[in-house]
Design an enzyme around this catalytic site. Structure first.
Site, PDB file in Angstrom:
ATOM      1  N   SER A 198       0.822  -1.129  -0.123  1.00 33.20           N
ATOM      2  CA  SER A 198      -0.070  -0.038   0.088  1.00 33.20           C
ATOM      3  C   SER A 198       0.868   1.464   0.038  1.00 33.20           C
ATOM      4  O   SER A 198       1.584   1.541  -0.934  1.00 33.20           O
ATOM      5  CB  SER A 198      -0.945   0.035   1.209  1.00 33.20           C
ATOM      6  N   ASP A 293     -10.316  -4.026  -4.189  1.00 35.63           N
ATOM      7  CA  ASP A 293      -9.593  -3.163  -3.717  1.00 35.63           C
ATOM      8  C   ASP A 293      -9.841  -1.823  -4.522  1.00 35.63           C
ATOM      9  O   ASP A 293      -9.442  -1.957  -5.644  1.00 35.63           O
ATOM     10  CB  ASP A 293      -8.070  -3.465  -3.740  1.00 35.63           C
ATOM     11  N   HIS A 323      -7.866  -5.467  -0.188  1.00 38.46           N
ATOM     12  CA  HIS A 323      -6.836  -4.760   0.204  1.00 38.46           C
ATOM     13  C   HIS A 323      -6.332  -5.036   1.638  1.00 38.46           C
ATOM     14  O   HIS A 323      -7.065  -5.283   2.744  1.00 38.46           O
ATOM     15  CB  HIS A 323      -6.937  -3.132   0.235  1.00 38.46           C
TER      16      HIS A 323
END
Length: 355
Positions: A198, A293, A323
């Protein structure tokens, strides 16, 4: 007594969660509800069950009224999902000197790995606001153990106390430290890779881009787990999956407001690496995205940009996952299964580099 109960609560919730995940498949499906299908994808039962349990406990996202509350929330979630430590991994605390002060770091080594080998400099996710060495301890242990490599996890400065580009400055300093001190870390300067999830994937990509364009010793490989790479556009996946799949649209807006509050910086290629003028000659990349996601489409756009520029890329979408799944490996079999595939690819890529 209330303080004791409060301290025990995450442990008790974790035990209850694992008990639910241990139920027979028909019961887990009954609790999770009917299968969720969006964009020709079906959400994994493990992911759907996790989201249902989070909803039942009132957790709706990763952001909060303040950064302190959001960090406390992530720390609590880490305790709930934690399992037994991955065995056979030697862990040592480190300190990385920088112009802005020392950065805490943690070096992971598989017990059986004693010779010089590849080192992965890892940057944790959390929107540049939350997360730390502990929130990603399990993931780093797993990467080290099953990829057979050393991992240096970096605790960079967080926003809003330290906005953009502080995190990137720290990420670069940590990478330079690894290159300059490779022998002491059990590696060599030409065997240093970067990776992250991320926001950490954003930092890893930015380090690869900055070092390559500066003509420095660039990383040999970049592991980008559902990376954030473009702060200027709302893509289709954000509209489809921006609510109800752990990372929310509100979370993404809130994180960016903390990290990069000035709109003029959003298009800076140090932040929006997808917008860089030149992606050629960057290190080989493994770009992992998840079907459910909001960051999916920008991650895949980055993989395409790298490929179009002639960079060797493996782009892998796990169409049934959400995610952040790498941080919840101990909870569900599907999460661990995906991680085993990831570490296998990392191991193969680094072995090919050595060859």
């Amino acid at each position: 007594m209330p303080n004791v109960i409060e301290a025990l609560q995450p442990t008790l919730e974790g035990a209850a969660m694992r008990a639910v995940f241990a139920l027979p498949q028909p019961l887990r499906r009954l609790i999770a509800g009917p299968p969720i299908r969006i964009d020709d994808q079906e959400l994994a039962l493990d992911a759907q069950l996790l989201l249902k349990l989070q909803k039942l406990t009132g957790q709706t996202g990763l952001s909060a009224e303040t950064a302190a509350k959001a960090r406390a929330g992530m720390a609590r979630a880490t305790k709930i999902t934690a399992g037994s430590p991955v065995p056979g991994v030697v862990v040592a605390e480190r300190s990385i000197p920088t112009d802005d002060g020392d950065l805490p770091a943690r070096l992971y080594r598989p017990r059986e790995v004693t010779e010089t080998g590849p080192l992965l400099v890892f940057y944790h996710g959390g929107g540049w606001v939350i997360g730390d060495l502990d929130s990603h301890d399990d993931l780093c242990r797993f990467l080290a153990k099953h990829a057979g490599i050393r991992v240096l996890s970096v605790d960079y400065r967080l926003a809003p106390e330290y906005p953009f580009p502080a995190a990137l400055d720290d990420a670069l300093a940590a990478y330079h430290y690894a290159v300059d001190n490779a022998a002491d870390l059990g590696s060599s300067s030409d065997a240093i890779a970067v990776g992250g999830d991320s926001a950490g994937g954003n930092l890893a990509a930015a380090v690869a881009l900055r070092t390559t364009r500066a003509g420095e010793q660039k990383p040999v490989f970049q592991l980008l787990l559902y990376p954030a790479v473009d702060a200027t556009r709302r893509r289709r996946s954000r509209e489809l999956f921006g609510n109800g799949f752990l990372l929310t649209d509100h979370d993404m807006t809130w994180f960016m407001e903390q990290y990069s509050p000035q709109e003029s910086t959003l298009a800076d290629p140090r932040l929006s690496v997808l917008l860089a003028d030149d992606h050629s000659d960057l290190p080989t990349a493994y770009v992992v995205t998840c079907g459910f996601d909001p960051l999916r489409d920008e991650g895949e756009a980055y993989a395409k940009a790298l490929s179009d520029a002639g960079v060797p890329v493996v782009a892998r979408r796990f169409p049934d996952l959400i995610h952040g799944f790498a941080n919840i490996r101990p909870v569900g079999h599907r999460f661990e299964e995906a991680l085993f595939e990831i570490v296998g690819t990392v191991r193969a890529a680094l072995e090919l580099h050595k060859g």
